[in-house]
Design a protein around this motif. Structure first.
Motif, PDB file in Angstrom:
ATOM      1  N   ALA A   1       0.844  -1.202   0.000  1.00 31.58           N
ATOM      2  CA  ALA A   1       0.000   0.000   0.000  1.00 31.58           C
ATOM      3  C   ALA A   1       0.879   1.251   0.000  1.00 31.58           C
ATOM      4  N   TRP A   2       1.977   1.210   0.739  1.00 34.74           N
ATOM      5  CA  TRP A   2       2.895   2.342   0.752  1.00 34.74           C
ATOM      6  C   TRP A   2       3.500   2.551  -0.635  1.00 34.74           C
ATOM      7  N   PHE A   3       3.868   1.463  -1.307  1.00 31.03           N
ATOM      8  CA  PHE A   3       4.411   1.587  -2.667  1.00 31.03           C
ATOM      9  C   PHE A   3       3.364   2.153  -3.624  1.00 31.03           C
ATOM     10  N   PHE A   4       2.105   1.707  -3.493  1.00 31.49           N
ATOM     11  CA  PHE A   4       1.050   2.261  -4.335  1.00 31.49           C
ATOM     12  C   PHE A   4       0.932   3.761  -4.099  1.00 31.49           C
ATOM     13  N   ARG A   5       0.880   4.154  -2.843  1.00 30.21           N
ATOM     14  CA  ARG A   5       0.731   5.568  -2.505  1.00 30.21           C
ATOM     15  C   ARG A   5       1.936   6.371  -2.977  1.00 30.21           C
TER      16      ARG A   5
ATOM     17  N   SER B   1      -6.318   4.623  -4.974  1.00 30.01           N
ATOM     18  CA  SER B   1      -7.417   4.596  -5.946  1.00 30.01           C
ATOM     19  C   SER B   1      -8.239   3.330  -5.733  1.00 30.01           C
ATOM     20  N   THR B   2      -9.403   3.303  -6.339  1.00 21.58           N
ATOM     21  CA  THR B   2     -10.273   2.126  -6.220  1.00 21.58           C
ATOM     22  C   THR B   2      -9.584   0.890  -6.778  1.00 21.58           C
ATOM     23  N   GLY B   3      -8.902   1.033  -7.900  1.00 21.71           N
ATOM     24  CA  GLY B   3      -8.183  -0.095  -8.490  1.00 21.71           C
ATOM     25  C   GLY B   3      -7.087  -0.623  -7.577  1.00 21.71           C
ATOM     26  N   GLN B   4      -6.391   0.294  -6.902  1.00 19.05           N
ATOM     27  CA  GLN B   4      -5.342  -0.127  -5.984  1.00 19.05           C
ATOM     28  C   GLN B   4      -5.921  -0.854  -4.772  1.00 19.05           C
TER      29      GLN B   4
ATOM     30  N   ALA C   1      -6.885  -4.286  -5.915  1.00 15.62           N
ATOM     31  CA  ALA C   1      -5.690  -5.116  -6.074  1.00 15.62           C
ATOM     32  C   ALA C   1      -5.152  -5.575  -4.720  1.00 15.62           C
ATOM     33  N   LEU C   2      -5.153  -4.688  -3.739  1.00 19.51           N
ATOM     34  CA  LEU C   2      -4.693  -5.064  -2.404  1.00 19.51           C
ATOM     35  C   LEU C   2      -5.646  -6.049  -1.732  1.00 19.51           C
ATOM     36  N   ALA C   3      -6.947  -5.876  -1.964  1.00 15.87           N
ATOM     37  CA  ALA C   3      -7.921  -6.827  -1.421  1.00 15.87           C
ATOM     38  C   ALA C   3      -7.716  -8.212  -2.045  1.00 15.87           C
ATOM     39  N   GLN C   4      -7.452  -8.236  -3.333  1.00 19.27           N
ATOM     40  CA  GLN C   4      -7.170  -9.519  -3.985  1.00 19.27           C
ATOM     41  C   GLN C   4      -5.902 -10.141  -3.404  1.00 19.27           C
TER      42      GLN C   4
END
Length: 153
Positions: free
Chosen positions: A70-74, A83-86, A89-92
């Motif tokens: 999540a930190w890398f996404f942010r 974002s919703t897509g992120q 993806a994290l939920a998956q």
């Protein structure tokens, strides 16, 4: 399996190892950036940590690596929110990681049970070999006694 099973490792060390493993993978992630799926490097860790140390450390690996991903996404898009897509993806990743923890823990338990069964079978076989040798000695003694009795008659 005995070498990696973590039986001789204390509880604190078993739960510290996932943090160290995720830290090393994160360092590797800095060297080879993946902007699309930052959690891909963490999936093998989930597998290895769960197989070696069990369900608890595996779950810790999923949680810590989720925070790192999540930190890398942010960090990749410079915003404070995901974002919703992120988020999807994290939920998956959580679902896949959780399933991996359950499957790898079941595999680990099966391997440990198999090793225990093999140890018990080896002990039983040793007992059978001892009994077989004793029976062979008794058979020879009985044959000798029978021959001696026949000669005496």
């Amino acid at each position: 399996m005995a070498a990696i099973s973590g039986h001789g490792i204390g509880l604190a060390a078993r739960y510290a190892q996932p943090f160290a493993a995720v830290g090393l993978a994160t360092l590797l992630r800095f060297l080879a950036p993946l902007d699309v799926a930052p959690f891909l490097l963490y999936l093998p860790l989930v597998f290895l940590v769960t197989l070696a140390l069990g369900r608890g450390p595996g779950a810790v690996t999923v949680g810590v690596s989720l925070l790192a991903a999540a930190w890398f996404f942010r960090r990749s898009d410079g915003t404070l929110t995901l974002s919703t897509g992120q988020v999807v993806a994290l939920a998956q990743y959580v679902v896949v990681g959780g399933a991996m923890v359950l499957v790898c823990d079941a595999l680990r338990r099966t391997m440990v049970e198999r090793e225990d069964t093999l140890r018990r079978l080896d002990a039983a076989n040793a007992g059978l070999r001892t009994s077989q040798a004793a029976l062979e000695d008794a058979r020879r003694d009985a044959e000798s006694a029978c021959e001696a009795a026949e000669e005496a008659n």
